[in-house]
Design a protein around this motif. Structure first.
Motif, PDB file in Angstrom:
ATOM      1  N   LEU A 136       0.831  -1.204   0.000  1.00 18.20           N
ATOM      2  CA  LEU A 136       0.000   0.000   0.000  1.00 18.20           C
ATOM      3  C   LEU A 136       0.870   1.262   0.000  1.00 18.20           C
ATOM      4  O   LEU A 136       1.915   1.288   0.650  1.00 18.20           O
ATOM      5  N   PRO A 137       0.452   2.317  -0.707  1.00 16.75           N
ATOM      6  CA  PRO A 137       1.293   3.514  -0.822  1.00 16.75           C
ATOM      7  C   PRO A 137       1.515   4.246   0.496  1.00 16.75           C
ATOM      8  O   PRO A 137       2.451   5.017   0.618  1.00 16.75           O
ATOM      9  N   TRP A 138       0.676   4.038   1.494  1.00 15.95           N
ATOM     10  CA  TRP A 138       0.835   4.741   2.767  1.00 15.95           C
ATOM     11  C   TRP A 138       1.636   3.922   3.787  1.00 15.95           C
ATOM     12  O   TRP A 138       1.700   4.272   4.947  1.00 15.95           O
ATOM     13  N   GLN A 139       2.252   2.867   3.360  1.00 16.97           N
ATOM     14  CA  GLN A 139       3.098   2.076   4.252  1.00 16.97           C
ATOM     15  C   GLN A 139       4.553   2.524   4.120  1.00 16.97           C
ATOM     16  O   GLN A 139       5.058   2.720   3.008  1.00 16.97           O
ATOM     17  N   TYR A 140       5.214   2.699   5.255  1.00  9.36           N
ATOM     18  CA  TYR A 140       6.612   3.125   5.276  1.00  9.36           C
ATOM     19  C   TYR A 140       7.170   2.955   6.686  1.00  9.36           C
ATOM     20  O   TYR A 140       6.427   2.732   7.642  1.00  9.36           O
ATOM     21  N   TYR A 141       8.466   3.080   6.809  1.00 11.27           N
ATOM     22  CA  TYR A 141       9.147   3.197   8.090  1.00 11.27           C
ATOM     23  C   TYR A 141       9.637   4.633   8.198  1.00 11.27           C
ATOM     24  O   TYR A 141      10.120   5.198   7.217  1.00 11.27           O
ATOM     25  N   GLN A 142       9.545   5.215   9.391  1.00  6.35           N
ATOM     26  CA  GLN A 142       9.829   6.634   9.558  1.00  6.35           C
ATOM     27  C   GLN A 142      10.767   6.883  10.738  1.00  6.35           C
ATOM     28  O   GLN A 142      10.602   6.288  11.796  1.00  6.35           O
ATOM     29  N   ALA A 143      11.739   7.792  10.539  1.00  5.33           N
ATOM     30  CA  ALA A 143      12.595   8.265  11.627  1.00  5.33           C
ATOM     31  C   ALA A 143      12.756   9.772  11.496  1.00  5.33           C
ATOM     32  O   ALA A 143      12.903  10.298  10.390  1.00  5.33           O
ATOM     33  N   ARG A 144      12.737  10.451  12.618  1.00  2.15           N
ATOM     34  CA  ARG A 144      12.804  11.918  12.667  1.00  2.15           C
ATOM     35  C   ARG A 144      14.251  12.397  12.803  1.00  2.15           C
ATOM     36  O   ARG A 144      15.064  11.757  13.461  1.00  2.15           O
ATOM     37  N   PHE A 145      14.541  13.552  12.196  1.00  2.00           N
ATOM     38  CA  PHE A 145      15.802  14.246  12.438  1.00  2.00           C
ATOM     39  C   PHE A 145      15.527  15.744  12.447  1.00  2.00           C
ATOM     40  O   PHE A 145      14.515  16.205  11.927  1.00  2.00           O
ATOM     41  N   HIS A 146      16.419  16.488  13.073  1.00  2.00           N
ATOM     42  CA  HIS A 146      16.269  17.941  13.148  1.00  2.00           C
ATOM     43  C   HIS A 146      17.327  18.582  12.267  1.00  2.00           C
ATOM     44  O   HIS A 146      18.505  18.232  12.346  1.00  2.00           O
TER      45      HIS A 146
END
Length: 152
Positions: free
Chosen positions: A87-97
């Motif tokens: 599905l197009p809304w599936q992903y793994y996410q990590a934040r950076f500043h």
């Protein structure tokens, strides 16, 4: 292959949002970089702009993502997509500043969270098919420069 043929830009307009964004390729002296910029809007259940690049071969044995970037003192995200995602809304996410100074950030795969409950707890290097830099989740002016992105 020149960078302008490798990077693709996506915005929330694909799902009815109104965010606007673009990627440009800049140079300051001997330094070349990609710039993601635009206006992120949460209207109409939107809220993202993204520049994404497909990976030719899975980075076997990688432990995480390495990014050299700078920005406008805002939070941004790295999104990883794997071959197992349908599905197009599936992903793994990590934040950076992203501060105004060039900075190297290392994001171990353990720092990535899945977008849904049916995904593995963390991404596997051998399954990865794309990597994206994303401005997401609130109303703001996005501007993030990426000099290097890859795996370690």
């Amino acid at each position: 292959m020149p960078p302008e043929t490798r990077w693709r830009v996506f915005t929330d307009t694909v799902m009815g949002g109104v965010s606007t964004g673009q990627v440009s390729f800049e140079r300051e002296g001997a330094t070349y970089f990609a710039r993601l910029s635009g206006k992120v809007s949460t209207q109409n259940r939107g809220g993202f702009i993204q520049m994404q690049i497909k990976l030719d071969a899975p980075p076997e044995g990688a432990r995480g993502v390495r990014i050299v970037m700078r920005g406008n003192d805002e939070d941004y995200f790295v999104h990883l997509r794997s071959r197992t995602m349908l599905l197009p809304w599936q992903y793994y996410q990590a934040r950076f500043h992203a501060t105004a100074r060039w900075t190297e950030v290392r994001l171990p795969f353990t720092a990535f969270t899945p977008s849904g409950g049916i995904l593995r707890a963390e991404p596997r290097a051998k399954d990865l098919k794309s990597i994206g830099v994303v401005a997401y989740g609130k109303d703001y002016e996005a501007s993030v420069d990426v000099k290097e992105i890859g795996f370690y």
